[in-house]
Design an enzyme around this catalytic site. Structure first.
Site, short mmCIF file in Angstrom:
data_model
loop_
_atom_site.label_atom_id
_atom_site.label_comp_id
_atom_site.label_asym_id
_atom_site.label_seq_id
_atom_site.Cartn_x
_atom_site.Cartn_y
_atom_site.Cartn_z
N HIS A 21 -8.00 -0.88 -3.90
CA HIS A 21 -6.89 -1.75 -4.29
C HIS A 21 -7.30 -2.74 -5.38
O HIS A 21 -8.16 -3.60 -5.20
CB HIS A 21 -6.28 -2.49 -3.10
CG HIS A 21 -5.80 -1.54 -2.03
ND1 HIS A 21 -5.51 -1.95 -0.75
CD2 HIS A 21 -5.56 -0.20 -2.07
CE1 HIS A 21 -5.12 -0.89 -0.03
NE2 HIS A 21 -5.14 0.17 -0.82
N ASP A 71 0.81 -1.21 0.00
CA ASP A 71 0.00 0.00 0.00
C ASP A 71 0.85 1.26 0.00
O ASP A 71 0.48 2.27 -0.61
CB ASP A 71 -0.91 0.04 1.23
CG ASP A 71 -1.92 -1.09 1.27
OD1 ASP A 71 -1.96 -1.89 0.31
OD2 ASP A 71 -2.65 -1.18 2.27
N ASP A 110 -5.68 -5.21 -6.63
CA ASP A 110 -5.15 -6.57 -6.58
C ASP A 110 -6.06 -7.59 -5.90
O ASP A 110 -5.65 -8.71 -5.61
CB ASP A 110 -3.75 -6.60 -5.95
CG ASP A 110 -3.69 -5.94 -4.58
OD1 ASP A 110 -4.72 -5.46 -4.10
OD2 ASP A 110 -2.58 -5.90 -4.01
#
Length: 366
Positions: A249, A122, A251
């Site tokens: 995010h 992050d 992913d």
């Protein structure tokens, strides 16, 4: 006199920081740590991203330590991951221990605490030999990078480029305090304004010269444009749109595993970019995480947050039999690791790691 030309024949060593994609052979990685993890204070950015059933938990416990038994269980999972990585020949580095319970302030705002050092993906992004510090929008993460500074300075002294994004002010003008979640079929509604560039590094995923990103509740268009200009013409940034009002995010939504192999979230990804038409695109299987398991900071989609060691090996949660089977169908060798207790804190293998060095060069895959 005979000259020694052997040095001219030696291949140049891979730079100490070197990563162009998600699948070149992994040589060195940073693995986060959970000790001292603090519940993030309630804020509009928490409302926009965290599961509704835990809102009262954040309102009441924000600024306090997470339950000790849950932290210890998550740390045990991390130690197992470290052992597996080292057994597979990967050098593992860890961030420094930081006291996240201390309050802090800027001229514009105060925070009763930090968060944790669990998710290096992050706070930093590695593109080639560049280490880019992310200007994250959560006030509780303002000083999180400090846990990694000793590592960053070491990598810099060994030749890496160290590029901090502009330190954000995070004043009230950045936030949409009237934020309400839009309907599933409505346009994306962000809790962030375009006051200044902000992004979490985990919003970007690398495929060589092509880098994919989504606007989210932690990444605004200003932040995406900053990354585009920072990297220049050598790379192309592709902004993707998904069906996810609480987006945070990429992913756990859109995961390139290896050349020709793409894993997508079955509900969030409605249209795969045309450039992937020749790839084997698979939908992530339904999560096996039971409803009774606490997931304070993520959805069950965290199960697709995999770490690829090379084009043949991938690390998968030990109890996720459906994902293990899918990886075998994709001709991977799945390496299993207990990680469900770490999932409690908002991520899985990809979030908990940052690939510092992969043995490979910059290429195009499309």
């Amino acid at each position: 006199m005979e000259q020694n030309h052997s040095s001219q024949l030696t291949e140049p060593a891979t730079p100490v920081v070197n990563s162009f994609n998600e699948w070149d052979p992994l040589e060195e990685v940073i693995v986060g740590r959970l000790d001292g993890a603090v519940v993030p204070p309630w804020h509009v950015t928490i409302k926009a991203t965290m599961p509704r059933r835990y809102w009262d938990f954040f309102r009441c416990k924000g600024g306090q330590l997470f339950p000790e038994e849950q932290v210890k269980a998550g740390e045990k999972d991390l130690e197992e991951l470290v052992h597996i990585l080292e057994s597979e020949g990967v050098t593992v580095r860890r961030p420094d221990a930081i006291n996240y319970t201390r309050p802090y302030a800027t001229p514009d705002w105060e925070s009763p605490s930090g968060l944790y050092g669990a998710m290096p993906r992050d706070v930093m992004m590695v593109i080639g030999d560049k280490l880019i510090e992310a200007p994250m929008p959560w006030r509780s993460r303002y000083f999180e990078i400090n846990a990694y500074r000793s590592l960053i300075k070491e990598y810099f002294h060994q030749g890496a480029q160290w590029i901090p994004a502009p330190k954000p002010q995070l004043c009230d003008e950045l936030y949409n305090y009237q934020y309400e979640e839009a309907g599933e079929d409505e346009e994306f509604n962000s809790s962030l304004t375009e006051f200044e560039p902000v992004f979490d590094a985990a919003e970007f995923t690398k495929c060589g010269r092509d880098i994919f990103v989504q606007q989210s509740q932690v990444t605004n268009r200003f932040g995406i444009e900053w990354v585009r200009r920072c990297l220049g013409n050598e790379y192309k940034i592709h902004e993707l749109k998904f069906k996810d009002q609480s987006a945070m995010h990429i992913d756990a939504t859109f995961v390139p595993l290896a050349p020709g192999k793409l894993l997508i979230h079955p509900k969030k990804v409605e249209k795969v970019p045309e450039m992937f038409k020749s790839w084997d695109v698979r939908k992530a299987p339904e999560s096996c995480i039971p409803d009774s398991h606490p997931l304070y900071m993520s959805s069950k989609g965290v199960g697709m947050n995999l770490l690829t060691l090379d084009e043949n090996r991938v690390i998968v949660e030990k109890q996720d039999e459906a994902m293990i089977k899918l990886m075998k169908d994709l001709e991977f060798e799945p390496i299993t690791c207990n990680f469900r207790n770490f999932n409690t804190f908002g991520g899985s293998f990809h979030c908990a790691t940052l690939d510092v060095r992969r043995r490979g060069t910059l290429q195009s895959y499309f």
